[in-house]
Write an enzyme that holds these catalytic residues in place. Structure first.
Site, PDB file in Angstrom:
ATOM      1  N   LEU A  25      48.932  43.780  19.652  1.00 21.71           N
ATOM      2  CA  LEU A  25      49.204  44.347  18.331  1.00 21.71           C
ATOM      3  C   LEU A  25      47.878  44.654  17.629  1.00 21.71           C
ATOM      4  O   LEU A  25      47.122  43.743  17.294  1.00 21.71           O
ATOM      5  CB  LEU A  25      50.022  43.366  17.485  1.00 21.71           C
ATOM      6  N   GLY A  73      47.284  46.941  12.529  1.00 19.12           N
ATOM      7  CA  GLY A  73      47.105  46.498  11.133  1.00 19.12           C
ATOM      8  C   GLY A  73      45.805  47.007  10.519  1.00 19.12           C
ATOM      9  O   GLY A  73      44.859  47.378  11.216  1.00 19.12           O
ATOM     10  N   ARG A  75      42.101  42.137   4.309  1.00 20.43           N
ATOM     11  CA  ARG A  75      41.281  41.020   3.831  1.00 20.43           C
ATOM     12  C   ARG A  75      39.807  41.120   4.267  1.00 20.43           C
ATOM     13  O   ARG A  75      38.957  40.418   3.751  1.00 20.43           O
ATOM     14  CB  ARG A  75      41.901  39.689   4.309  1.00 20.43           C
ATOM     15  N   ASP A 122      43.500  40.443  16.877  1.00 28.75           N
ATOM     16  CA  ASP A 122      42.455  39.798  16.073  1.00 28.75           C
ATOM     17  C   ASP A 122      42.216  38.332  16.437  1.00 28.75           C
ATOM     18  O   ASP A 122      41.623  37.598  15.671  1.00 28.75           O
ATOM     19  CB  ASP A 122      42.769  39.943  14.573  1.00 28.75           C
ATOM     20  N   ASN A 124      50.658  28.708  14.249  1.00 31.96           N
ATOM     21  CA  ASN A 124      51.052  29.768  15.176  1.00 31.96           C
ATOM     22  C   ASN A 124      49.823  30.631  15.468  1.00 31.96           C
ATOM     23  O   ASN A 124      49.203  31.165  14.548  1.00 31.96           O
ATOM     24  CB  ASN A 124      52.154  30.613  14.510  1.00 31.96           C
ATOM     25  N   LYS A 136       6.753  54.442  24.388  1.00 27.33           N
ATOM     26  CA  LYS A 136       8.012  55.167  24.486  1.00 27.33           C
ATOM     27  C   LYS A 136       7.983  56.000  25.748  1.00 27.33           C
ATOM     28  O   LYS A 136       6.995  56.701  26.001  1.00 27.33           O
ATOM     29  CB  LYS A 136       8.206  56.053  23.263  1.00 27.33           C
ATOM     30  N   TYR A 188      -0.685  53.748  20.793  1.00 29.12           N
ATOM     31  CA  TYR A 188       0.607  54.405  20.987  1.00 29.12           C
ATOM     32  C   TYR A 188       0.583  55.200  22.289  1.00 29.12           C
ATOM     33  O   TYR A 188      -0.268  56.087  22.474  1.00 29.12           O
ATOM     34  CB  TYR A 188       0.949  55.354  19.820  1.00 29.12           C
ATOM     35  N   ASN A 210      -7.826  50.617  31.986  1.00 32.10           N
ATOM     36  CA  ASN A 210      -7.977  49.943  30.696  1.00 32.10           C
ATOM     37  C   ASN A 210      -7.821  50.965  29.568  1.00 32.10           C
ATOM     38  O   ASN A 210      -8.550  51.954  29.523  1.00 32.10           O
ATOM     39  CB  ASN A 210      -9.348  49.271  30.587  1.00 32.10           C
ATOM     40  N   ALA A 229      -8.742  49.848  22.538  1.00 30.79           N
ATOM     41  CA  ALA A 229      -8.098  49.650  21.238  1.00 30.79           C
ATOM     42  C   ALA A 229      -7.964  50.973  20.495  1.00 30.79           C
ATOM     43  O   ALA A 229      -8.877  51.789  20.502  1.00 30.79           O
ATOM     44  CB  ALA A 229      -8.928  48.681  20.406  1.00 30.79           C
TER      45      ALA A 229
HETATM   46  C1  UD1 Z   1      49.940  36.375  11.890  1.00 32.82           C
HETATM   47  C2  UD1 Z   1      51.240  35.560  11.924  1.00 32.82           C
HETATM   48  C3  UD1 Z   1      50.913  34.114  11.583  1.00 32.82           C
HETATM   49  C4  UD1 Z   1      49.841  33.569  12.524  1.00 32.82           C
HETATM   50  C5  UD1 Z   1      48.595  34.452  12.520  1.00 32.82           C
HETATM   51  C6  UD1 Z   1      47.658  34.005  13.608  1.00 32.82           C
HETATM   52  C7  UD1 Z   1      53.011  37.134  11.265  1.00 32.82           C
HETATM   53  C8  UD1 Z   1      53.900  37.569  10.170  1.00 32.82           C
HETATM   54  N1  UD1 Z   1      52.176  36.118  10.987  1.00 32.82           N
HETATM   55  O1  UD1 Z   1      49.462  36.379  10.557  1.00 32.82           O
HETATM   56  O2  UD1 Z   1      52.089  33.317  11.721  1.00 32.82           O
HETATM   57  O3  UD1 Z   1      49.517  32.243  12.162  1.00 32.82           O
HETATM   58  O4  UD1 Z   1      48.978  35.819  12.794  1.00 32.82           O
HETATM   59  O5  UD1 Z   1      46.466  34.719  13.574  1.00 32.82           O
HETATM   60  O6  UD1 Z   1      53.088  37.679  12.355  1.00 32.82           O
HETATM   61  N2  UD1 Z   1      49.769  44.306  13.218  1.00 32.82           N
HETATM   62  C9  UD1 Z   1      50.342  45.457  13.701  1.00 32.82           C
HETATM   63  N3  UD1 Z   1      51.225  46.125  12.929  1.00 32.82           N
HETATM   64  C10 UD1 Z   1      51.587  45.694  11.692  1.00 32.82           C
HETATM   65  C11 UD1 Z   1      50.999  44.509  11.205  1.00 32.82           C
HETATM   66  C12 UD1 Z   1      50.105  43.836  11.986  1.00 32.82           C
HETATM   67  O7  UD1 Z   1      50.040  45.892  14.820  1.00 32.82           O
HETATM   68  O8  UD1 Z   1      52.415  46.367  11.051  1.00 32.82           O
HETATM   69  C13 UD1 Z   1      48.792  43.589  14.059  1.00 32.82           C
HETATM   70  C14 UD1 Z   1      47.449  43.411  13.400  1.00 32.82           C
HETATM   71  O9  UD1 Z   1      46.586  44.485  13.719  1.00 32.82           O
HETATM   72  C15 UD1 Z   1      46.953  42.093  13.967  1.00 32.82           C
HETATM   73  C16 UD1 Z   1      48.239  41.353  14.328  1.00 32.82           C
HETATM   74  O10 UD1 Z   1      49.281  42.294  14.311  1.00 32.82           O
HETATM   75  O11 UD1 Z   1      46.183  42.306  15.142  1.00 32.82           O
HETATM   76  C17 UD1 Z   1      48.538  40.224  13.359  1.00 32.82           C
HETATM   77  O12 UD1 Z   1      48.596  40.745  12.032  1.00 32.82           O
HETATM   78  P1  UD1 Z   1      47.837  40.037  10.820  1.00 32.82           P
HETATM   79  O13 UD1 Z   1      47.998  40.876   9.632  1.00 32.82           O
HETATM   80  O14 UD1 Z   1      46.497  39.652  11.249  1.00 32.82           O
HETATM   81  O15 UD1 Z   1      48.729  38.723  10.665  1.00 32.82           O
HETATM   82  P2  UD1 Z   1      48.280  37.320  10.063  1.00 32.82           P
HETATM   83  O16 UD1 Z   1      48.379  37.375   8.611  1.00 32.82           O
HETATM   84  O17 UD1 Z   1      47.015  36.908  10.662  1.00 32.82           O
HETATM   85 MG    MG Z   2      45.561  37.885  11.749  1.00 34.26          MG
END
Ligand code: UD1
Ligand code: MG
Length: 488
Positions: free
Chosen positions: A11, A14, A18, A105, A172, A354, A369, A380, A383
């Site tokens: 996944l 996102g 943050r 991530d 999780n 270079k 250089y 040699n 300098a």
């Molecule tokens: C998520 C989990 C949380 C867990 C944490 C661990 C959910 C709701 N929560 O939270 O329980 O403890 O990961 O790191 O799943 N992404 C998509 N599409 C979207 C949203 C997110 O592909 O619509 C991807 C993001 O790019 C990311 C991953 O899903 O790689 C997780 O999303 P993120 O927003 O990081 O979730 P957390 O708040 O970390």
């Molecule tokens: Mg995350």
């Protein structure tokens, strides 16, 4: 053995709000690689038939990073949460029975941990198996609510925790193994009951458990593997862990690292036995260092290839260059890309190179250089030698032979050849080739004007203080007369 019934879903759609960044979250770097690349590398040895990467935010930047690695791209547009991301990937999963789901991530996860997760899932005939970890500070993560023993009843997101659930410190990781035919009905029932109006994959867990499906939690061997990167602080923490792991691997290979916590090493770097790395060194890219080398403090090497017994004195910068056995450079040498320093060559302080080759045993020790230059063996370079390789339009080569002596403060205007055994007189501006064994001299002739400096000093003094000079002249007059009369 490749697992035919298993697919992988990563996944990576996102935004990473943050991080407060214009760059997609999974393209941020930690431990010398992008986050998504770490995840893909951990998955690769599982040799599954299909790996699907869900992209969305900045898809046009994320896709080119993962596509060349043979991944299938699925577009999630707009991004309605982790549960929605899996739904979007459904068609691409084809007839896979199991899916290993990972967030893009969480880069510290290791292949062995993923294999163990899938094995536990199969062994338990589970609907879902969650990789979890116990953290001293679980804030920000979804918490695992256990039913009994290994069985899970729900994952509760931070924002939805009750007062009691805040005590839970098993988190999780967002890395799961699902039996897909049992996941899809649960996902279909997930509602966007949260302040972001998103479909949370985590909500499918309670729905599955509620239907009596087996949901297992498997603790990661090393809790750090579960760490995700939502903030810059998370990125820094994960980077620190990667760097520690890499330094530990080098120490294990017989490399000495002084004050290891100050040394930054990229993942593809290698170094031979008995090499010593001093504090505050950075070894980047695909740098390869031989045995018994010393990389002294403050030096930064990127994509550098070093033979054995090489010394890099303090505060050198070396990029994409080759240093053969016994070369010594620095302190304060700068090697820009594409240099080759042959065995025993020496490059000293405030020397910039270079696209240059420096022959065996050749020296360029001070304030020099050398650009687009080939120098033979045992030459040699005095300098302050400067190759003038650029006329504002094009770059030109300089070739200097074997056993040449370039006198200090010479400018060599390229294109130019200085033959074997030739001398260049100090302070020359050389614009024409110097034949072998000849002396090239190109400077104004010296003339000494006697008394010139003394007169100059008198003139200055007079100009600066005319009254005083006049008074002293008056006073001195009678004395001169007296002297004269005495002499008479
Ligand atoms: C998520 C989990 C949380 C867990 C944490 C661990 C959910 C709701 N929560 O939270 O329980 O403890 O990961 O790191 O799943 N992404 C998509 N599409 C979207 C949203 C997110 O592909 O619509 C991807 C993001 O790019 C990311 C991953 O899903 O790689 C997780 O999303 P993120 O927003 O990081 O979730 P957390 O708040 O970390
Ligand atoms: Mg995350």
């Amino acid at each position: 053995m490749p697992a035919n019934d298993l697919a992988i879903v990563i996944l990576a759609a996102g935004k990473g709000t943050r991080l407060k960044s214009s760059l997609a979250k999974v393209l941020h770097r930690a431990g010398g690689r992008t986050l998504v690349e770490h995840v893909l590398r951990a998955c690769a040895p599982l040799k599954v038939k299909k790996t699907v990467v869900v992209v969305g935010h900045q898809a046009e930047q994320v896709a080119p990073v993962v596509e060349p690695l043979g991944m299938e791209i699925v577009l999630q547009q707009p991004q309605h949460g982790t549960g929605h991301a899996i739904q979007v990937a459904r068609r691409a999963l084809g007839n896979a029975k199991l899916a290993l789901v990972l967030p893009g991530d969480a880069p510290l996860v290791r292949t062995e941990t993923l294999k163990a997760l899938v094995a536990a899932h199969r062994a338990g005939n589970a609907a879902a198996t969650i990789l979890t970890a116990v953290l001293a500070d679980p804030s920000g993560y979804g918490r695992i609510v256990r039913k009994s023993g290994a069985n899970v009843s729900a994952i509760v997101e931070e924002s939805q925790l009750t007062e009691e659930q805040r005590e839970l410190n098993e988190i999780n990781s967002s890395i799961y193994c699902f039996t897909l035919e049992r996941l899809w009905p649960a996902l279909a029932q997930v509602k966007p009951n949260n302040k972001h109006r998103e479909l949370y994959l985590t909500d499918a867990i309670a729905l599955m458990a509620g239907k009596g499906e087996t949901v297992l939690a498997q603790l990661a061997g090393d809790a750090q593997e579960a760490l995700g990167c939502n903030t810059r602080a998370d990125l820094a923490e994960v980077d620190r862990t990667f760097r520690e792991w890499k330094r530990a691997a080098l120490l294990n290979d017989g490399v000495t690292i002084q004050l290891p916590e100050t040394v930054l090493v990229d993942p593809d770097v290698a170094a031979g036995e008995d090499t010593v790395i001093e504090p505050c060194v950075q070894l980047l890219g695909k740098t390869k260092i031989g045995a018994r080398c010393t990389i002294r403090t403050g030096s930064v090497l990127s994509d550098a290839i070093l033979g054995d017994d090489v010394t890099v004195e303090p505060h050198c910068v070396v990029a994409q260059s080759r240093l053969d056995d016994r070369v010594i450079i620095g302190p304060f040498a700068r090697l820009r890309p594409e240099n080759h320093l042959k065995a025993g060559a020496r490059v000293g302080n405030f020397v910039e190179l270079k696209k240059s080759t420096v022959g065996e045993g050749t020296k360029a020790m001070h304030l020099t250089y050398l650009g687009d230059t080939k120098i033979g063996a045992k030459t040699n370079t005095g300098a302050g030698t400067i190759t003038c390789n650029y006329d504002g339009f094009h770059k030109y080569p300089t070739t200097i032979g074997n056993r040449v002596f370039i006198g200090s403060d010479s400018t060599l205007v390229a294109p130019l050849c200085v033959g074997d055994g030739a001398y260049v007189a100090a302070g020359s501006t050389i614009t024409e080739n110097v034949p072998p064994d000849a002396l090239g001299i190109a400077r104004g002739r010296q003339a000494n004007k006697s008394g010139w400096a003394a007169k100059k000093r008198r003139d200055f003094a007079a100009a600066e203080n005319p009254k005083k000079t006049a008074r002293s002249r008056k006073k001195s007059k009678p004395r001169r007369t007296a002297k004269k009369s005495r002499r008479r």
